[in-house]
Design an enzyme around this catalytic site. Structure first.
Site, PDB file in Angstrom:
ATOM      1  N   ASP A   1     -19.491 -19.134 -33.706  1.00  0.00           N
ATOM      2  CA  ASP A   1     -20.022 -19.472 -32.369  1.00  0.00           C
ATOM      3  C   ASP A   1     -18.973 -19.821 -31.304  1.00  0.00           C
ATOM      4  O   ASP A   1     -19.140 -20.813 -30.558  1.00  0.00           O
ATOM      5  CB  ASP A   1     -21.035 -20.634 -32.481  1.00  0.00           C
ATOM      6  CG  ASP A   1     -22.229 -20.333 -33.389  1.00  0.00           C
ATOM      7  OD1 ASP A   1     -22.296 -19.211 -33.921  1.00  0.00           O
ATOM      8  OD2 ASP A   1     -23.083 -21.215 -33.568  1.00  0.00           O
TER       9      ASP A   1
ATOM     10  N   LYS B   1     -27.576 -15.280 -35.040  1.00  0.00           N
ATOM     11  CA  LYS B   1     -28.469 -16.214 -35.744  1.00  0.00           C
ATOM     12  C   LYS B   1     -29.192 -17.075 -34.718  1.00  0.00           C
ATOM     13  O   LYS B   1     -28.747 -17.211 -33.588  1.00  0.00           O
ATOM     14  CB  LYS B   1     -27.662 -17.089 -36.705  1.00  0.00           C
ATOM     15  CG  LYS B   1     -26.638 -17.947 -35.975  1.00  0.00           C
ATOM     16  CD  LYS B   1     -25.753 -18.709 -36.912  1.00  0.00           C
ATOM     17  CE  LYS B   1     -24.735 -19.533 -36.170  1.00  0.00           C
ATOM     18  NZ  LYS B   1     -25.301 -20.569 -35.290  1.00  0.00           N
TER      19      LYS B   1
ATOM     20  N   CYS C   1     -22.794 -26.177 -36.653  1.00  0.00           N
ATOM     21  CA  CYS C   1     -22.828 -24.840 -37.256  1.00  0.00           C
ATOM     22  C   CYS C   1     -21.700 -24.608 -38.258  1.00  0.00           C
ATOM     23  O   CYS C   1     -21.901 -23.932 -39.269  1.00  0.00           O
ATOM     24  CB  CYS C   1     -22.847 -23.782 -36.164  1.00  0.00           C
ATOM     25  SG  CYS C   1     -24.416 -23.832 -35.252  1.00  0.00           S
TER      26      CYS C   1
HETATM   27  C1  VGL Z   1     -24.684 -25.250 -32.415  1.00  0.00           C
HETATM   28  C2  VGL Z   1     -26.099 -26.848 -31.643  1.00  0.00           C
HETATM   29  C3  VGL Z   1     -27.047 -25.905 -31.333  1.00  0.00           C
HETATM   30  C4  VGL Z   1     -23.346 -24.931 -33.006  1.00  0.00           C
HETATM   31  C5  VGL Z   1     -25.611 -24.278 -32.119  1.00  0.00           C
HETATM   32  O1  VGL Z   1     -22.873 -23.783 -32.858  1.00  0.00           O
HETATM   33  O2  VGL Z   1     -22.753 -25.831 -33.643  1.00  0.00           O
HETATM   34  N1  VGL Z   1     -24.939 -26.538 -32.188  1.00  0.00           N
HETATM   35  N2  VGL Z   1     -26.784 -24.620 -31.582  1.00  0.00           N
END
Ligand code: VGL
Ligand code: ZN
Length: 210
Positions: free
Chosen positions: A14, A112, A157
């Site tokens: 991410d 995802k 994540c």
């Molecule tokens: C994430 C919160 C919500 C992350 C993704 O990538 O850690 N955190 N969505």
């Protein structure tokens, strides 16, 4: 195992604009992971990037729960869920990779969090811990036995991915200088503790010798 071995994979979680300074769910210093990731990506024979990829109506967004504040929590059928600011909406600017990230050498880009009613922190399972993303099968078919993890956010994540990878039987190493955390109510220390308990090793990207 070392990064250059045939069974090694780097999984970059991410590294998207919304998780970097100026983004909708900015992680402090989040863009600091870009340089170490770029430096090491090509050293691994298997390279996976993930993208958080939510529909606008996603139930992890506080905005979709009337009266709820961002960073409050709620109960979902699968357990407790933090309600986040709207982030990483499919196709939006914020969902794009950080412009400095060299995505070209990646083998697989895994998205995802696209099911409206369930969040997906981990690159392996949705937050119900049973619905797979398919990544374990992909890695196994490519002969991967050891994964190194980098990206955002360390305590969400990245940690969920590390814990699932360990439970699935992969050897797991967290690259701590190539990750940054959100740290909501002590979540960073808690995540580090859980990863330690589950046998996740810690190393530094700057020390990787191939
Ligand atoms: C994430 C919160 C919500 C992350 C993704 O990538 O850690 N955190 N969505
Ligand atoms: Zn998300």
């Amino acid at each position: 195992m070392s990064p250059g071995d045939a069974g090694s994979a780097l999984i970059v979680i991410d590294v998207q604009k919304d998780f970097c300074p100026g983004g909708a769910l900015a992680v402090a210093d989040g863009d600091a992971v870009v340089a170490p990731v770029n430096r090491i990506l090509r050293r691994f024979p298997v390279r996976v990037l993930t993208q958080d990829w939510h529909p606008a109506g996603h139930l992890s967004f506080a905005a979709n729960h009337p009266g709820a504040e961002p960073f409050s929590t709620t109960r979902m059928p699968y357990g407790e869920q933090v309600l986040w600011p709207v982030h990483c909406v499919q196709g939006s600017e914020g969902a794009a990779f950080h412009p400095g990230l060299e995505a070209g050498p990646a083998d697989l880009i895994l998205r995802k969090g696209f099911r409206p009613a369930i969040d997906s922190y981990s690159a392996f399972f949705e937050n119900d811990h049973v619905t797979p993303t398919g990544l374990a099968g992909y890695l196994r078919e490519r002969g991967v036995t050891a994964v190194w993890l980098a990206g955002l956010a360390t305590d969400f994540c990245v940690a969920y991915s590390a814990l699932d990878a360990a439970a699935l039987g992969f050897s797991v190493t967290l690259l701590e200088d190539a990750c940054r955390g959100i740290d909501l109510d002590g979540s960073l220390e808690a995540a580090r503790g859980r990863m330690r308990e589950c046998g996740v090793a810690v190393a530094r990207a700057e020390d990787l010798v191939v």
